[in-house]
Motif scaffolding. Structure first.
Motif, PDB file in Angstrom:
ATOM      1  N   ASN A  49      -8.764  -6.264  -2.685  1.00 46.57           N
ATOM      2  CA  ASN A  49      -9.436  -6.390  -3.985  1.00 46.57           C
ATOM      3  C   ASN A  49      -8.476  -6.681  -5.134  1.00 46.57           C
ATOM      4  O   ASN A  49      -8.798  -6.415  -6.289  1.00 46.57           O
ATOM      5  CB  ASN A  49     -10.236  -5.119  -4.290  1.00 46.57           C
ATOM      6  N   THR A  50      -7.311  -7.235  -4.821  1.00 46.04           N
ATOM      7  CA  THR A  50      -6.425  -7.676  -5.901  1.00 46.04           C
ATOM      8  C   THR A  50      -7.138  -8.742  -6.717  1.00 46.04           C
ATOM      9  O   THR A  50      -7.774  -9.642  -6.164  1.00 46.04           O
ATOM     10  CB  THR A  50      -5.121  -8.263  -5.328  1.00 46.04           C
ATOM     11  N   THR A  85       0.944   1.662  -3.778  1.00 45.50           N
ATOM     12  CA  THR A  85      -0.318   1.721  -4.533  1.00 45.50           C
ATOM     13  C   THR A  85      -1.316   2.691  -3.923  1.00 45.50           C
ATOM     14  O   THR A  85      -2.271   3.097  -4.596  1.00 45.50           O
ATOM     15  CB  THR A  85      -0.984   0.335  -4.589  1.00 45.50           C
ATOM     16  N   GLY A  86      -1.120   3.033  -2.642  1.00 42.20           N
ATOM     17  CA  GLY A  86      -2.142   3.773  -1.913  1.00 42.20           C
ATOM     18  C   GLY A  86      -3.171   2.807  -1.340  1.00 42.20           C
ATOM     19  O   GLY A  86      -3.240   1.632  -1.721  1.00 42.20           O
ATOM     20  N   GLU A  87      -3.939   3.316  -0.372  1.00 44.71           N
ATOM     21  CA  GLU A  87      -4.986   2.506   0.253  1.00 44.71           C
ATOM     22  C   GLU A  87      -6.288   3.290   0.272  1.00 44.71           C
ATOM     23  O   GLU A  87      -6.267   4.522   0.302  1.00 44.71           O
ATOM     24  CB  GLU A  87      -4.574   2.105   1.674  1.00 44.71           C
ATOM     25  N   ALA A  88      -7.406   2.584   0.217  1.00 44.45           N
ATOM     26  CA  ALA A  88      -8.701   3.248   0.111  1.00 44.45           C
ATOM     27  C   ALA A  88      -9.772   2.463   0.848  1.00 44.45           C
ATOM     28  O   ALA A  88     -10.357   1.534   0.313  1.00 44.45           O
ATOM     29  CB  ALA A  88      -9.097   3.419  -1.358  1.00 44.45           C
ATOM     30  N   LYS A 101     -10.548  -1.215   0.568  1.00 43.26           N
ATOM     31  CA  LYS A 101     -11.030  -1.757  -0.706  1.00 43.26           C
ATOM     32  C   LYS A 101      -9.964  -1.700  -1.791  1.00 43.26           C
ATOM     33  O   LYS A 101     -10.251  -1.897  -2.960  1.00 43.26           O
ATOM     34  CB  LYS A 101     -12.275  -0.991  -1.166  1.00 43.26           C
ATOM     35  N   GLU A 102      -8.710  -1.404  -1.379  1.00 40.53           N
ATOM     36  CA  GLU A 102      -7.641  -1.271  -2.353  1.00 40.53           C
ATOM     37  C   GLU A 102      -7.343  -2.602  -3.026  1.00 40.53           C
ATOM     38  O   GLU A 102      -7.583  -3.665  -2.472  1.00 40.53           O
ATOM     39  CB  GLU A 102      -6.372  -0.718  -1.687  1.00 40.53           C
ATOM     40  N   GLY A 112       0.792  -1.223   0.000  1.00 42.16           N
ATOM     41  CA  GLY A 112       0.000   0.000   0.000  1.00 42.16           C
ATOM     42  C   GLY A 112       0.821   1.268   0.000  1.00 42.16           C
ATOM     43  O   GLY A 112       0.336   2.330  -0.417  1.00 42.16           O
ATOM     44  N   SER A 164      -5.880  -4.151  -7.259  1.00 49.03           N
ATOM     45  CA  SER A 164      -5.975  -4.017  -8.709  1.00 49.03           C
ATOM     46  C   SER A 164      -5.240  -5.202  -9.327  1.00 49.03           C
ATOM     47  O   SER A 164      -5.338  -6.323  -8.827  1.00 49.03           O
ATOM     48  CB  SER A 164      -5.344  -2.682  -9.146  1.00 49.03           C
ATOM     49  N   GLN A 178      -3.734  -7.418  -1.947  1.00 50.36           N
ATOM     50  CA  GLN A 178      -4.582  -6.503  -1.194  1.00 50.36           C
ATOM     51  C   GLN A 178      -6.015  -7.023  -1.232  1.00 50.36           C
ATOM     52  O   GLN A 178      -6.317  -8.000  -1.927  1.00 50.36           O
ATOM     53  CB  GLN A 178      -4.455  -5.098  -1.786  1.00 50.36           C
TER      54      GLN A 178
END
Length: 216
Positions: A103-104, A68-71, A74-75, A65, A77, A101
């Motif tokens: 939602n990978t 990629t960032g985190e959200a 729900k992160e 993260g 990709s 992650q």
């Protein structure tokens, strides 16, 4: 035609020497694998990689993260993290810890796993946590062995002997740390202690001493 291309930036702890995984890559591979201690920076500068079947970023002790960032939990990709486990100064092992992650995509995990396994590596998939699987499990054990040595529970030889004979370990913890580097153990445990705040990861005294001697 190779399914992936290698983007190398800096020194790779996972692949410090020639390896089939590197040799099997191709300049036109559809997926991208970023390796080296500056892999995260190379990934950040790469632009849109959404069309790649998978994107793999070599990690140190940090979470995926960070790159990629985190959200909101729900992160995720087509981007995965990875590290080939290596204990201190020892050679890298065949184990690749593949980081996903929440939602990978399953297809990205499957494609990355297949690429590593095609090069003879073994893959374990884990969530996005500092230290991943092996370091999270083994570092408190190694710290505990060093602390019991300080407490004079037993000699280093007897601590190693009982764990080898009693539990079937191939090498005792004190011998293992002497062979692979107490200073390196200090660096890993300190990083995990700072990230997790758990006392079990605080570098044991003997690791602190080894690190101090290294800097002399």
């Amino acid at each position: 035609m190779s399914t992936y291309r290698i983007v190398a930036r800096g020194n790779s702890r996972s692949f410090p020497a020639p390896h089939p995984f590197i040799e099997q890559a191709g300049a036109q591979g559809a997926s991208a694998v970023f390796i080296g201690d500056e892999a995260g920076a190379a990934f950040a500068a790469a632009g849109d990689l959404g069309a790649c079947p998978f994107v793999a970023v070599e990690l140190g002790h940090e979470c995926l993260g960070v790159h990629t960032g985190e959200a909101r939990g729900k992160e995720g990709s087509n981007v995965v993290g990875f590290a080939r486990f290596r204990l201190g100064k020892a050679d890298p092992s065949p184990l690749v810890e593949l980081v996903r992650q929440p939602n990978t995509s399953d297809s990205a995990i499957a494609a990355a796993k297949a690429a590593f396994e095609a090069a003879g590596l073994k893959v374990a998939v884990c969530g996005d946590f500092p230290g991943r699987i092996v370091d999270r499990l083994i570092r408190p054990y190694l710290n505990a062995a060093l602390r019991r040595l300080d407490e004079k529970l037993a000699s280093a030889d007897d601590l190693d002997k009982t764990l080898c004979l009693g539990l079937g370990y191939p090498e005792g913890p004190i011998s293992l740390l002497e062979r692979t580097g107490l200073a390196e153990h200090h660096d890993v445990t300190l990083a995990l202690y700072r990230a997790l705040g758990q006392e079990a990861y605080a570098p044991a005294r003997r690791a602190q001493v080894a690190k101090a001697r290294e800097g002399r």
